[in-house]
Design a protein around this motif. Structure first.
Motif, mmCIF file in Angstrom:
data_model
loop_
_atom_site.group_PDB
_atom_site.id
_atom_site.type_symbol
_atom_site.label_atom_id
_atom_site.label_comp_id
_atom_site.label_asym_id
_atom_site.label_seq_id
_atom_site.Cartn_x
_atom_site.Cartn_y
_atom_site.Cartn_z
ATOM 1 N N ILE A 171 0.875 -1.173 0.000
ATOM 2 C CA ILE A 171 0.000 0.000 0.000
ATOM 3 C C ILE A 171 0.906 1.215 0.000
ATOM 4 O O ILE A 171 1.749 1.357 0.886
ATOM 5 C CB ILE A 171 -0.884 0.026 1.265
ATOM 6 C CG1 ILE A 171 -1.773 -1.213 1.325
ATOM 7 C CG2 ILE A 171 -1.725 1.306 1.310
ATOM 8 C CD1 ILE A 171 -2.473 -1.392 2.660
ATOM 9 N N ASP A 172 0.741 2.075 -1.006
ATOM 10 C CA ASP A 172 1.555 3.285 -1.051
ATOM 11 C C ASP A 172 0.666 4.452 -0.653
ATOM 12 O O ASP A 172 -0.182 4.899 -1.416
ATOM 13 C CB ASP A 172 2.115 3.484 -2.472
ATOM 14 C CG ASP A 172 3.021 4.716 -2.550
ATOM 15 O OD1 ASP A 172 3.012 5.514 -1.578
ATOM 16 O OD2 ASP A 172 3.718 4.859 -3.561
ATOM 17 N N ARG A 173 0.838 4.908 0.587
ATOM 18 C CA ARG A 173 -0.074 5.941 1.092
ATOM 19 C C ARG A 173 0.192 7.297 0.476
ATOM 20 O O ARG A 173 -0.699 8.157 0.421
ATOM 21 C CB ARG A 173 0.024 6.008 2.613
ATOM 22 C CG ARG A 173 -0.674 4.824 3.274
ATOM 23 C CD ARG A 173 -0.256 4.642 4.722
ATOM 24 N NE ARG A 173 -0.508 5.834 5.497
ATOM 25 C CZ ARG A 173 0.050 6.091 6.679
ATOM 26 N NH1 ARG A 173 0.900 5.227 7.202
ATOM 27 N NH2 ARG A 173 -0.231 7.187 7.332
ATOM 28 N N GLU A 174 1.419 7.535 0.023
ATOM 29 C CA GLU A 174 1.754 8.813 -0.631
ATOM 30 C C GLU A 174 0.911 9.011 -1.871
ATOM 31 O O GLU A 174 0.182 9.985 -1.998
ATOM 32 C CB GLU A 174 3.230 8.799 -1.063
ATOM 33 C CG GLU A 174 4.232 8.802 0.059
ATOM 34 C CD GLU A 174 4.558 10.230 0.480
ATOM 35 O OE1 GLU A 174 4.778 11.063 -0.413
ATOM 36 O OE2 GLU A 174 4.560 10.499 1.705
ATOM 37 N N LYS A 198 -1.495 7.031 -2.775
ATOM 38 C CA LYS A 198 -2.794 6.382 -2.573
ATOM 39 C C LYS A 198 -3.070 5.322 -3.636
ATOM 40 O O LYS A 198 -4.067 5.379 -4.358
ATOM 41 C CB LYS A 198 -3.913 7.422 -2.533
ATOM 42 C CG LYS A 198 -3.842 8.323 -1.292
ATOM 43 C CD LYS A 198 -4.994 9.287 -1.238
ATOM 44 C CE LYS A 198 -5.928 9.082 -0.091
ATOM 45 N NZ LYS A 198 -7.081 9.916 -0.063
ATOM 46 N N LYS A 256 -10.597 5.808 -0.826
ATOM 47 C CA LYS A 256 -10.719 5.147 0.484
ATOM 48 C C LYS A 256 -10.276 3.691 0.322
ATOM 49 O O LYS A 256 -10.543 3.062 -0.710
ATOM 50 C CB LYS A 256 -12.172 5.141 0.967
ATOM 51 C CG LYS A 256 -12.737 6.519 1.229
ATOM 52 C CD LYS A 256 -12.289 7.070 2.562
ATOM 53 C CE LYS A 256 -12.838 8.500 2.755
ATOM 54 N NZ LYS A 256 -12.212 9.188 3.877
ATOM 55 N N ALA A 301 -0.534 -3.867 6.377
ATOM 56 C CA ALA A 301 -0.798 -2.586 7.035
ATOM 57 C C ALA A 301 0.441 -2.096 7.773
ATOM 58 O O ALA A 301 0.727 -0.900 7.829
ATOM 59 C CB ALA A 301 -1.966 -2.748 8.006
ATOM 60 N N ALA A 318 2.843 -0.518 5.598
ATOM 61 C CA ALA A 318 2.378 0.797 5.149
ATOM 62 C C ALA A 318 2.515 1.827 6.264
ATOM 63 O O ALA A 318 2.144 2.982 6.096
ATOM 64 C CB ALA A 318 0.922 0.704 4.688
ATOM 65 N N LEU A 355 0.993 1.872 9.258
ATOM 66 C CA LEU A 355 -0.188 2.130 10.094
ATOM 67 C C LEU A 355 0.099 1.673 11.525
ATOM 68 O O LEU A 355 0.970 0.849 11.767
ATOM 69 C CB LEU A 355 -1.404 1.366 9.544
ATOM 70 C CG LEU A 355 -1.857 1.790 8.149
ATOM 71 C CD1 LEU A 355 -3.022 0.938 7.675
ATOM 72 C CD2 LEU A 355 -2.244 3.276 8.137
ATOM 73 N N ASP A 359 -4.533 6.167 9.620
ATOM 74 C CA ASP A 359 -4.682 7.001 8.412
ATOM 75 C C ASP A 359 -6.178 7.112 8.130
ATOM 76 O O ASP A 359 -6.835 6.111 7.851
ATOM 77 C CB ASP A 359 -3.950 6.302 7.244
ATOM 78 C CG ASP A 359 -4.092 7.065 5.935
ATOM 79 O OD1 ASP A 359 -5.088 7.827 5.786
ATOM 80 O OD2 ASP A 359 -3.233 6.878 5.056
ATOM 81 N N ASP A 382 -8.025 7.858 5.760
ATOM 82 C CA ASP A 382 -8.557 7.342 4.499
ATOM 83 C C ASP A 382 -8.522 5.822 4.432
ATOM 84 O O ASP A 382 -8.968 5.230 3.457
ATOM 85 C CB ASP A 382 -7.785 7.926 3.312
ATOM 86 C CG ASP A 382 -8.120 9.400 3.123
ATOM 87 O OD1 ASP A 382 -9.283 9.768 3.434
ATOM 88 O OD2 ASP A 382 -7.227 10.166 2.727
ATOM 89 N N ILE A 383 -7.946 5.211 5.439
ATOM 90 C CA ILE A 383 -7.871 3.749 5.439
ATOM 91 C C ILE A 383 -8.662 3.196 6.614
ATOM 92 O O ILE A 383 -8.478 3.619 7.761
ATOM 93 C CB ILE A 383 -6.405 3.267 5.533
ATOM 94 C CG1 ILE A 383 -5.577 3.891 4.398
ATOM 95 C CG2 ILE A 383 -6.336 1.751 5.498
ATOM 96 C CD1 ILE A 383 -4.135 3.455 4.361
#
Ligand code: SRM
Ligand SMILES: Cc1cc2nc3c(=O)[nH]c(=O)nc-3n(C[C@H](O)[C@H](O)[C@H](O)COP(=O)(O)OP(=O)(O)OC[C@H]3O[C@@H](n4cnc5c(N)ncnc54)[C@H](O)[C@@H]3O)c2cc1C
Ligand code: SF4
Ligand code: FES
Lengths: 814, 117
Positions: A83-86, A88, A102, A246, A249, A251, A267, A269-270
């Motif tokens: 998961i690349d949160r930067e 998304k 999301k 997770a 990523a 979290l 996060d 959005d997650i």
């Protein structure tokens, strides 16, 4: 439309998507990644699929058409790898990458694999998804022996399924009882019997050391050195939330992915739901709370902040056909918690309610789970139960209707109704016996009709009948209960152990409806004694039910050190024994040596860790335990007797030694002290002992029931015999009768007072055949109990008693 | 809580079911109990009555009966059955993932410091 990506296609996200659809089908474009190569199915139904009671097709929750209709894209067999949160985006295998607004993580759990050698061999399976079930079914076709490691819900369901498929199945459980997280020892035992009756072998208390075999599994090896053969091994030792994705990523993770009451991770959005999510320190492994999470997540995704997740009461049910087992809420014991336990051995029913502050907080139901909904509701609603507390254990029917008047119920029975099933005695027969013989007591009814004299389960009914005939003039004899854990007295417990062939403490507590779940320091030693005295050779002594002195075979002193008293047969010793004692005292720096009132030597102040080494040295010259700590045969004091004394009539020293050598090692209700005097001058004080022999010209007077401790009492004459052998037989017979009838901690003189000296004389003196039989039973029991416990421990038995578990260094504490 | 706070003292199976083992530490003896349902409790091995070694008592439910004069002590909070007794000092204990028994170092340290003072 915004993009929603779901990772994992288990039961939790399926529910969330249903909700989302219901409320606002146009809110998101949905893409689902699933590591399993299939649509969403009901994982809970895997057990019936395994056992053959259900087809897999019937367990599918959403078929292909559902995904198509709602325009959901489902990637099957396609695990997400990053998961690349930067940016998304999520990345999956095969280079697939999808952007999200999301993200919903529902990666569930993975089965725990024991870290033992051989765990990766072929044929070692877990029990989590359809692939596991398929592997098990394939194995069942061609292979014979299955071993399931783990005796919890999942393990037992797997075992039952494999058994149904014709395999020979063994369940191996690490703790002493099955499903020990849900059940106490007695209920666990019932469950074990039920599982065994399905033809499944159960091994408890076994720790797996290794999986053996070449490429494919061939067996399982345990830490105690034993092993069993296996063609397949199913691991069901627990689950661990799948959090690596997770975690990578970044979290917030504890045991699971930490979420707030809106199912948002660190996060916003997650979101995370299902078994992988952790809320307020708790993770869940059962559906009900996971579905609730799904509902909340759907609301959150649609911007609805009203819905919030709360910690929930969970309930679990074992899905094995023929076994009804249900548990809900929190059933651990606790400080301000009380429990109500109902056991009905005839119906195979066990119920436990756990109560805190007048609220029901947990329950375990076994055998009859029909009231589960009622209890569950009370737990969930936090209902005040003070009004129904006394009878709620009987279930809703009883609690809500008026309690029946038991006397009226008995009165309404017809005369030919059978009251005592064991002996076939009807109500009419008992009524006639009461009226015809003017009986006023339960004992009277028992001896006149035999009713209630075997298993005793009709005792209540017989008492109601007495009450009915005699009215208030009937005074039930007051029985002093063994302790607060039961209403039964010692005699009843002993009688029932015999009548119902009860052979273990957990069975006894179940059968006799013990009110606490593990007994107490008063009843446990008593039960242990009763069982070992009733079933010599069969019963396995329960060390943890013994008082410390008997557990470590030395007397605890006020400063926590111990005393050591070796036997000196008949009070006679030798230079080599004395030398060994002197050497031990020096070698181990023993602070005090004393001659006891029992004609032997006491070494006081021995450190616990030194005990085995002290015993080893004493053993080397033949000194064995004097049982100075035991409810057991203690000493036989003697005087010098005919060999030396000018008044001596018989060889009292020799008889004393013979008696001690014959009787030592046997366990008794309370301590037994003896003496043999060579003439009526009685220098060995035989007439204030539990059993004493006074030699006279014509032979031997055998006495018993004396006391010189808290009470002082002269002995009663039991009988006269002509020779040593007969004296020994008579003593052994009276000791055996006491072993069979005595109440725990009741010295011989108190036992004699209770049952009557005459009844003892009848049994031991007048009835020669009975005397022989008693003596034979004593000899039989000695086969198992005449062992020197010190020698056993010197050889390595129960070493954990003597060594500290660990010593911490001061470094570790700074 | 950070992992450094806990120290392993052995495995669950080293302690008998419904029994106890002793852990020695500079300045105090610790009794580590295992209940019938496999929970772990650690308390100072010292009865508030006359310092009896409670590790040697009979364990029943979540209680232990002192071997010297039968005071009953709650394993959960160290409270004694008789009024007026100071509770026994408790030390947090837990079972690790592979069955090892862990004691909280902070608690032991606190105990050693109070008994020294
Ligand atoms: C060592 C000894 C005193 C001595 O220095 O001589 C002794 C020491 C203890 N006696 Fe005793 N009794 C000793 C002879 C007696 C005698 C005399 C005799 O045996 O000839 C009596 C009176 C007879 C009798 O037993 O009734 C005696 C009546 C008691 C009693 C009261 C028993 C009763 O039912 O009235 C107790 C308490 C109990 O057993 O509950 C007791 C209990 C004890 C205990 C076990 C107390 C305890 O639970 O820790 C003491 C253990 C000390 C130790 O660690 O060794 N001791 N005690 C004697 C050991 C005899 C032996 O070689 O085994
Ligand atoms: C045999 C069995 C019997 C059960 N019986 C009961 C019962 O009687 N009552 C009860 O309440 N509960 C029962 N349960 C538990 C219940 O089934 C689970 O709690 C529930 O299914 C968990 O749902 P979930 O969505 O959190 O996880 P899961 O259903 O485990 O779904 C997780 C999914 O995510 C996938 N996944 C994991 N990582 C990735 C990734 N990186 N990318 C893509 N996909 C991934 C997995 O392949 C899996 O399909 C039982 C479980 C089993 C195994
Ligand atoms: S008389 Fe009392 S103090 Fe002396 S040994 Fe016996 S029990 Fe202990
Ligand atoms: S020292 Fe524990 S009860 Fe006396």
């Amino acid at each position: 439309m915004k993009e929603l990506i779901v990772v994992g296609n288990g039961m939790a996200p399926s529910r969330a998507l249903e909700k989302l659809n219901e409320k606002d089908p146009d809110a998101y474009n949905v893409t689902i990644f699933n590591a399993e190569p299939r649509v969403s199915y009901n994982r809970v139904m895997l057990s019936p699929v395994l056992s053959g009671e259900e087809d897999f097709e019937k367990t599918i929750i959403h078929g292909d058409d559902w995904y198509f209709k709602h325009n959901f894209i489902l990637y099957r067999g396609c695990p997400v790898t990053e998961i690349d949160r930067e940016s998304k985006t999520v990345k999956a295998v095969n280079g697939i990458a999808e952007p999200y607004d999301k993200l919903l993580i529902a990666t569930g759990s993975s089965p725990i694999k024991l870290s033992v050698p051989g765990i990766d061999k072929k044929g070692v399976l877990s029990y989590r998804d359809l692939d596991d079930v398929k592997a098990m079914l394939a194995a069942a076709e061609t292979r014979r022996q299955a071993v399931v490691i783990g005796g919890g819900l999942l393990g037992l369901e797997a075992a039952a399924g494999l058994r149904n498929r014709g395999m020979e199945v063994t369940v191996v459980h690490r703790n002493p009882t099955l499903m020990d997280r849900q059940l106490d020892e007695t209920a666990g035992h019932l469950l074990q019997l039920a599982i065994e009756s399905l033809g499944i072998r159960v091994l408890t208390g076994r720790h797996t050391k290794a999986i053996t075999g070449d490429e494919h599994v061939e067996g399982v090896l345990f830490r105690d050195g034993s092993s069993i053969q296996a063609d397949i091994v199913v691991m069901a030792v627990g689950i661990r939330p799948s959090v690596w994705l997770a975690e990578n990523a970044g979290l917030h993770i504890e045991r699971g992915i930490v979420v707030d009451k809106h199912m948002r991770t660190s996060d916003p959005d997650i979101l995370a739901i299902g078994e992988c999510a952790e809320f307020q320190g708790a993770t869940y492994g059962l559906l009900a709370p996971l579905y609730e999470m799904a509902n909340v997540a759907a609301a959150t995704l649609l911007g609805d902040e009203e819905q919030q997740f709360e910690n929930r009461v969970t309930a679990a049910q074992l899905k094995v056909t023929g076994i009804d087992l249900y548990s809900a809420g929190d059933f651990a014991e606790g400080d301000n918690r009380e429990e109500i336990v109902l056991r009905d051995p005839n119906q195979g029913v066990y119920r436990r309610l756990v109560i805190e502050d007048d609220r029901l907080v947990g329950t375990v139901l076994y055998g009859d789970t029909s009231s589960m909904g009622w209890y569950y509701q009370m737990i969930k609603d936090n209902t005040d139960i003070s009004g129904i507390r006394d009878y709620m254990i009987f279930g809703p029917g009883f609690a809500e209707g008026a309690a029946q008047d038991p006397t009226a119920a008995v009165a309404s029975l017809p005369d030919d109704a059978e009251i005592c099933g064991c002996n076939g005695i009807t109500k009419g027969a008992i009524r006639q016996a009461i009226d015809g013989n003017s009986l006023t007591t339960l004992e009277g009814v028992r001896s006149c009709t035999k009713a209630s004299s075997s298993c005793g389960s009709c005792t209540g009914l017989v008492e109601q009948l007495l009450l009915l005939r005699l009215g208030d003039s009937y005074q039930p004899a007051e029985v002093k209960p063994v302790c607060g854990c039961t209403d039964l007295g010692h005699s009843d417990v002993r009688r029932l152990i015999n009548a119902r062939s009860i052979k273990t403490i957990p069975d006894l507590m179940q059968e006799l409806e013990w009110k606490s779940s593990g007994g107490c320091a008063k009843c446990r030693p008593a039960l242990n004694y009763y069982l070992l005295a009733t079933w010599p050779g069969e019963y396995v002594d329960d060390n943890q039910s013994r008082f410390i002195n008997e557990r470590v075979h030395a007397n605890i002193q006020k400063d926590g050190t111990y005393s050591v008293v070796p036997r000196m047969w008949g009070g006679v010793t030798s230079s080599s024994e004395l030398r060994a004692i002197a050497d031990v005292v020096d070698k181990f720096d023993i602070p005090a040596v004393k001659v006891t009132g029992g004609q032997r030597i006491d070494m006081l102040g021995v450190k616990k860790e030194d005990l085995p080494a002290v015993w080893a040295d004493l053993n080397s010259v033949g000194l064995v335990s004097g049982h100075a700590y035991g409810k057991a045969i203690r000493t036989v004091k003697t005087c010098v007797g005919k060999e030396w004394c000018r008044f001596g009539t018989q060889n009292s020293t020799r008889l004393g030694i013979r008696l001690e050598k014959f009787l030592w090692g046997s366990w008794t209700p309370a301590k037994v002290k003896m003496a043999v005097s060579g003439c009526p001058r009685n220098c060995a004080e035989a007439t204030c002992k539990d059993v004493g022999v006074v030699c006279v010209e014509s032979g031997y007077d055998v006495h018993f029931a004396g006391a010189a401790g808290m009470d002082v009492k002269e002995t009663e004459l039991l009988g006269h015999v002509d020779n040593e052998d007969d004296a020994i037989e008579m003593v052994a017979a009276v000791v055996q009768l006491y072993r069979e009838q005595g109440h725990y901690l009741e010295r011989i003189y108190k036992w004699a007072r209770r049952v009557g000296v005459d009844s003892i004389r009848d049994a031991v003196v007048d009835d020669a055949a009975n005397r022989k039989a008693l003596c034979e039973r004593f000899v039989h029991s000695q086969k198992y109990y005449q062992i020197d416990p010190w020698e056993e421990r010197v050889k390595g038995h129960a070493q954990h008693e003597f060594a500290p578990l660990r010593e911490l260094s001061s470094l570790e504490l700074t | 809580m950070s992992s450094e706070c806990w120290t392993s003292i052995g495995n669950l199976e080293d302690i008998p079911v419904a029994g106890a083992r002793v852990v020695l530490s500079p300045g105090c003896r610790i009794a580590v109990f295992r209940t019938e349902d496999n929970q772990i409790f650690a308390l100072e091995d010292r009865c508030p009555h006359r310092k009896g070694p409670i590790s040697q008592g009979i364990v029943h439910g979540k209680k232990v009966t002192c071997p010297l004069h039968n005071l009953v002590i709650n394993l959960t909070d160290g409270e004694a059955s008789e009024d007026g007794c100071v509770p026994v000092c408790t030390i947090s204990a837990r079972i690790g993932e592979s069955g090892e028994v862990l004691l909280n170092i902070e608690d032991i340290r606190a105990r050693v410091e109070t008994s020294a003072g």
